[in-house]
Design an enzyme around this catalytic site. Structure first.
Site, PDB file in Angstrom:
ATOM      1  N   CYS A   2       7.679  -5.784  11.392  1.00 51.82           N
ATOM      2  CA  CYS A   2       7.943  -6.312  12.731  1.00 51.82           C
ATOM      3  C   CYS A   2       7.560  -5.235  13.750  1.00 51.82           C
ATOM      4  O   CYS A   2       8.095  -4.123  13.696  1.00 51.82           O
ATOM      5  CB  CYS A   2       9.429  -6.648  12.829  1.00 51.82           C
ATOM      6  SG  CYS A   2       9.991  -6.784  14.526  1.00 51.82           S
ATOM      7  N   ASN A  33      -4.384   0.932  11.782  1.00 53.13           N
ATOM      8  CA  ASN A  33      -5.602   0.213  11.399  1.00 53.13           C
ATOM      9  C   ASN A  33      -5.506  -1.212  11.901  1.00 53.13           C
ATOM     10  O   ASN A  33      -4.550  -1.926  11.589  1.00 53.13           O
ATOM     11  CB  ASN A  33      -5.760   0.193   9.875  1.00 53.13           C
ATOM     12  CG  ASN A  33      -7.117  -0.340   9.452  1.00 53.13           C
ATOM     13  OD1 ASN A  33      -8.148   0.281   9.731  1.00 53.13           O
ATOM     14  ND2 ASN A  33      -7.133  -1.495   8.823  1.00 53.13           N
ATOM     15  N   GLU A  34      -6.468  -1.605  12.679  1.00 53.63           N
ATOM     16  CA  GLU A  34      -6.549  -2.997  13.157  1.00 53.63           C
ATOM     17  C   GLU A  34      -5.181  -3.549  13.574  1.00 53.63           C
ATOM     18  O   GLU A  34      -4.657  -4.492  12.957  1.00 53.63           O
ATOM     19  CB  GLU A  34      -7.171  -3.899  12.092  1.00 53.63           C
ATOM     20  CG  GLU A  34      -8.651  -3.630  11.896  1.00 53.63           C
ATOM     21  CD  GLU A  34      -9.326  -4.673  11.015  1.00 53.63           C
ATOM     22  OE1 GLU A  34      -8.630  -5.376  10.261  1.00 53.63           O
ATOM     23  OE2 GLU A  34     -10.552  -4.770  11.075  1.00 53.63           O
ATOM     24  N   CYS A  86       5.665 -11.592  15.719  1.00 51.56           N
ATOM     25  CA  CYS A  86       6.849 -11.661  14.862  1.00 51.56           C
ATOM     26  C   CYS A  86       7.940 -12.372  15.657  1.00 51.56           C
ATOM     27  O   CYS A  86       8.168 -12.049  16.821  1.00 51.56           O
ATOM     28  CB  CYS A  86       7.301 -10.253  14.464  1.00 51.56           C
ATOM     29  SG  CYS A  86       8.924 -10.265  13.696  1.00 51.56           S
ATOM     30  N   CYS A 146      11.273 -12.672  14.839  1.00 47.19           N
ATOM     31  CA  CYS A 146      12.634 -12.354  14.391  1.00 47.19           C
ATOM     32  C   CYS A 146      13.557 -12.076  15.591  1.00 47.19           C
ATOM     33  O   CYS A 146      13.114 -12.010  16.740  1.00 47.19           O
ATOM     34  CB  CYS A 146      12.605 -11.159  13.440  1.00 47.19           C
ATOM     35  SG  CYS A 146      12.374  -9.577  14.266  1.00 47.19           S
ATOM     36  N   GLU A 182     -15.975  -0.415  11.348  1.00 48.28           N
ATOM     37  CA  GLU A 182     -16.099  -1.160  10.091  1.00 48.28           C
ATOM     38  C   GLU A 182     -17.103  -2.284  10.253  1.00 48.28           C
ATOM     39  O   GLU A 182     -17.140  -2.964  11.284  1.00 48.28           O
ATOM     40  CB  GLU A 182     -14.767  -1.801   9.699  1.00 48.28           C
ATOM     41  CG  GLU A 182     -13.721  -0.863   9.207  1.00 48.28           C
ATOM     42  CD  GLU A 182     -12.471  -1.634   8.778  1.00 48.28           C
ATOM     43  OE1 GLU A 182     -12.594  -2.766   8.283  1.00 48.28           O
ATOM     44  OE2 GLU A 182     -11.374  -1.098   8.966  1.00 48.28           O
ATOM     45  N   TRP A 215     -13.039 -12.424   2.234  1.00 41.90           N
ATOM     46  CA  TRP A 215     -11.932 -13.167   2.854  1.00 41.90           C
ATOM     47  C   TRP A 215     -12.361 -14.459   3.526  1.00 41.90           C
ATOM     48  O   TRP A 215     -11.612 -15.035   4.290  1.00 41.90           O
ATOM     49  CB  TRP A 215     -11.158 -12.270   3.815  1.00 41.90           C
ATOM     50  CG  TRP A 215     -12.001 -11.369   4.679  1.00 41.90           C
ATOM     51  CD1 TRP A 215     -12.301 -10.061   4.428  1.00 41.90           C
ATOM     52  CD2 TRP A 215     -12.661 -11.704   5.905  1.00 41.90           C
ATOM     53  NE1 TRP A 215     -13.108  -9.555   5.425  1.00 41.90           N
ATOM     54  CE2 TRP A 215     -13.338 -10.536   6.348  1.00 41.90           C
ATOM     55  CE3 TRP A 215     -12.747 -12.850   6.680  1.00 41.90           C
ATOM     56  CZ2 TRP A 215     -14.097 -10.496   7.516  1.00 41.90           C
ATOM     57  CZ3 TRP A 215     -13.502 -12.820   7.857  1.00 41.90           C
ATOM     58  CH2 TRP A 215     -14.161 -11.653   8.257  1.00 41.90           C
ATOM     59  N   GLU A 263      -9.021  -6.242  -2.495  1.00 42.46           N
ATOM     60  CA  GLU A 263     -10.367  -6.232  -1.917  1.00 42.46           C
ATOM     61  C   GLU A 263     -11.423  -5.847  -2.948  1.00 42.46           C
ATOM     62  O   GLU A 263     -12.491  -5.335  -2.603  1.00 42.46           O
ATOM     63  CB  GLU A 263     -10.383  -5.320  -0.695  1.00 42.46           C
ATOM     64  CG  GLU A 263      -9.433  -5.858   0.365  1.00 42.46           C
ATOM     65  CD  GLU A 263      -9.505  -5.169   1.695  1.00 42.46           C
ATOM     66  OE1 GLU A 263      -9.430  -3.927   1.721  1.00 42.46           O
ATOM     67  OE2 GLU A 263      -9.624  -5.865   2.709  1.00 42.46           O
TER      68      GLU A 263
HETATM   69  C1  GLA Z   1     -10.473  -5.080   7.871  1.00 41.71           C
HETATM   70  C2  GLA Z   1      -9.619  -3.911   7.452  1.00 41.71           C
HETATM   71  C3  GLA Z   1     -10.129  -3.223   6.230  1.00 41.71           C
HETATM   72  C4  GLA Z   1     -10.595  -4.225   5.224  1.00 41.71           C
HETATM   73  C5  GLA Z   1     -11.657  -5.089   5.845  1.00 41.71           C
HETATM   74  C6  GLA Z   1     -12.260  -6.078   4.883  1.00 41.71           C
HETATM   75  O1  GLA Z   1     -11.459  -4.761   8.734  1.00 41.71           O
HETATM   76  O2  GLA Z   1      -9.460  -2.974   8.476  1.00 41.71           O
HETATM   77  O3  GLA Z   1      -9.088  -2.436   5.715  1.00 41.71           O
HETATM   78  O4  GLA Z   1      -9.519  -5.011   4.828  1.00 41.71           O
HETATM   79  O5  GLA Z   1     -11.075  -5.818   6.877  1.00 41.71           O
HETATM   80  O6  GLA Z   1     -13.266  -6.845   5.478  1.00 41.71           O
END
Ligand code: GLA
Length: 669
Positions: free
Chosen positions: A116, A150-151, A159, A161, A310, A318, A358
């Site tokens: 959360c 990260n992202e 969330c 809650c 990335e 995915w 992955e």
């Molecule tokens: C995102 C994440 C990565 C990985 C890629 C896969 O960008 O930041 O850790 O999971 O997707 O496409």
């Protein structure tokens, strides 16, 4: 002092997850990184569980060895705080930190980003590890940048809650200056008996019997973006205390369908803007998506160079079906990002995983090893980027701006609109596409941006606009600019209240039109236009109020009604595109508009060749990307040098760009 990335030339690398491999493999990793010309990798992104085996006890030995090895091999580290994936022990101690979805289900740990954003326990744990990491590696010679988290928001953008509910109320009290009447007014809570008498009555827009209040939902989206942003700022602060000179980034997700964060608010918090971009397997022209995303990221960075943090070398894992890249596509994709202002190219990930969720995601070093097409392409790209070192720092130059606003996106796609078929990104892309095809450079801007650098400003979809944005855009036109507006723009104010008196509310006067009723088209339906084109998706009963009709409907209930209008406004011109013309019709309309505005393409090239320009202090860098199956020729300036081959272009002769190939031409200025 300005914190800049100290990696020479164009950065090249990827996410490196050595903790997933026995240490014997690491020596091969760095050897191959050097072979490929890799000069920076992102490490530690998902290593929290190994770094902090139990609360407050740390084991940095592995990371010490990884960083030392990278440094010995001349490879810089973009060192991540591992806060996107808290360990299992954390959730056992703090089950209340697990997020709750809209339906009220508590999610379990066992993947990543399942926390959360408002949880005090999460914040404390994240800042603790960020601080310890920051202090330990502040002066490490390998560490050139912090990769914060990260992202943000990839999996936990919202969330619902009780902790989030309480944080939402704090955010609302601040926004409305503790004035509950102001909130009731902004949300229009006299509707359906939604009036609030006490702040504690306010909850997140959880699943309810009918449609939730639109402004409630919109403020919720704003809150969710801000809540994650406050985590970024908090981590950033801790790292800055430990290492005042090290730049920080976090990887954005400016790509199709990610709408969780208002990146205009995020970008100023970063020293270096970076982005993750992946192709949609079903998009037959994903090169357009790369260009659009790159232009938007460069604009978020204020025109400064940015990093592609990335991307994939081949298929992702995915999407329902994950397509591999075709011959030359990896190279075209990467150099297209550089063309749009990226000073670094990195992939998820360095070595393809053997285990974990992955394991079917492509990487720089595939399961097959170095005897593989991807590896050969990765090595080739490293050499190419090496040739482009001097491009670093150069910038895009655009005469056209497209207005992009996350608030307008969120509001447009709330439930109970005139048509659920109207999608923000589709409209932006529909208008962007013909400009891309003609080689016209584009920036993206906020509605309240400084528009003085532009000749033409386009707002393909700006459903919501506040008075400042409205004034900025219409002043741009009245003082001599050309403004083109797409349908259903200016309809509501910042509180999602309809601007009364006829549509398109905020822009009615500047456009010289007045619409009294909307006529969205059903899926599959189309109407014909007087210029021979067709239109789908949307129509409206536009009456002229000063403007002239450029095109009208010739079939359907609105036969004879204007579909596209043009108006002289002050010393400028405004256009209203009150429908969705077919692509060919829209393309010729937009080329008429841009010609009238005096906007020129970067270069006139054969149809398959994408032309993009980066401007350096002494030279222009012209990127030519041939997406077609035929070789093409492009005229370049005298004295030009093709940088990828290092060869001067013979005086006067056109440059040949082979089918599927890329050329980067330095033209003296
Ligand atoms: C995102 C994440 C990565 C990985 C890629 C896969 O960008 O930041 O850790 O999971 O997707 O496409």
């Amino acid at each position: 002092m300005s914190r800049t990335l100290k990696v020479p030339g164009i950065a090249y690398g990827g996410d490196y997850n050595p903790e997933q491999w026995p240490e014997e493999v690491w020596a091969e990793d760095v050897r191959l990184m050097r072979e490929a010309g890799v000069n920076m990798v992102s490490v530690n992104i998902f290593a929290w569980a190994l770094l902090e085996p139990s609360e407050g006890t740390y084991d940095f030995s592995r990371l010490d060895r990884v960083l030392a090895l990278l440094h010995e091999n001349g490879i810089a580290a973009d060192l991540a705080t591992p806060t996107a994936a808290p360990p299992a022990w954390f959730f056992r101690a703090h089950p209340e930190a697990l997020p709750v979805d809209k339906d009220g289900r508590t999610l379990s740990y066992g993947s990543r980003q399942t926390f959360c954003p408002s949880s005090p326990a999460y914040r404390e744990a994240a800042l603790r590890i960020a601080r310890v990491l920051g202090e330990r590696y502040a002066d490490h010679p390998a560490v050139v940048m912090w990769h914060v988290h990260n992202e943000y928001g990839c999996h936990n953008g919202e969330c619902y809650c009780d902790t989030s509910a309480a944080a939402f109320r704090v955010w609302l009290r601040k926004k409305y200056d503790n004035d509950l009447a102001a909130l009731n007014d902004a949300w229009g809570t006299t509707f359906w008996s939604q009036w609030y008498y006490d702040w504690d009555e306010i909850i997140p827009p959880r699943v309810t019997g009918a449609v939730p209040n639109p402004t409630h939902q919109l403020d919720w989206r704003r809150f969710c973006s801000d809540e994650l942003l406050s985590l970024l700022k908090a981590e950033r602060e801790v790292l800055l205390e430990a290492a005042p000179d090290t730049p920080a980034t976090t990887n954005f997700m400016v790509m199709y369908n990610f709408d969780k964060l208002d990146y205009w608010r995020w970008a100023p918090e970063l020293d270096v803007v970076s982005n993750d971009h992946y192709l949609q397997s079903t998009d037959p022209e994903s090169e357009i998506d790369i260009a659009l995303s790159g232009d938007l990221v460069r604009s978020l960075a204020g025109g400064a160079p940015w990093l592609l943090m990335e991307h994939s070398t081949g298929a992702v894992n995915w999407q329902p079906v994950n397509r591999a890249k075709t011959a030359g596509e990896l190279r075209r994709n990467a150099l297209a990002h550089v063309a749009r202002g990226a000073d670094g190219i990195a992939y998820f990930q360095w070595r393809a995983a053997k285990a974990g969720a992955e394991q079917w995601h492509s990487a720089m070093l595939p399961h097959a090893g170095t005897e593989s097409q991807i590896w050969r392409d990765v090595v080739q790209l490293g050499a190419d980027l090496g040739q482009l070192a001097e491009v670093r720092g150069s910038r895009g130059v655009a005469e056209v701006a497209i207005v992009w606003d996350w608030n307008a996106w969120w509001a447009l796609e709330l439930p109970s609109q005139p048509s659920a078929e109207v999608r923000f990104q589709d409209l932006i892309r529909a208008w962007y596409e013909p400009l891309w095809r003609s080689g016209v450079a584009v920036d993206f801007v906020r509605p309240d941006a400084d528009l003085s650098p532009y000749k033409l400003v386009m707002a393909p979809s700006l459903y919501l606009v506040d008075d400042t944005g409205k004034a900025n855009l219409t002043d741009f036109a009245s003082s001599g600019g050309v403004l083109a507006v797409g349908f259903h723009s200016g309809a509501v104010d910042e509180n999602c209240h309809i601007r009364l008196g006829g549509y398109p509310g905020a822009f009615r006067e500047a456009l010289g039109v007045r619409t009294d009723e909307l006529f969205p088209l059903l899926p599959g339906d189309s109407v014909e236009l007087s210029d021979g084109g067709t239109a789908t998706l949307w129509s409206e009963r536009v009456a002229l109020a000063g403007a002239e009709a450029v095109t009208s409907y010739t079939t359907g209930p609105l036969t004879g009604v204007p579909a596209v209008t043009r108006n002289s406004y002050g010393s400028g011109t405004t256009w209203y595109v009150a429908t969705r013309p077919d692509p060919t019709t829209l393309a010729s309309l937009l080329s008429r508009i841009r010609e009238e505005a005096g906007v020129k393409p970067v270069r006139t090239t054969p149809e398959t060749v994408e032309a993009v320009l980066r401007r350096g202090p002494d030279a222009d860098y012209l990127f030519l990307i041939n997406h077609g199956d035929e070789d093409a020729e492009v005229k370049v300036a005298p004295g030009a040098v093709e940088l990828l081959t290092g060869k001067p272009v013979e005086g006067g002769a056109p440059l040949k760009v082979a089918a599927g190939d890329v050329a980067v031409v330095r033209e003296p200025r």
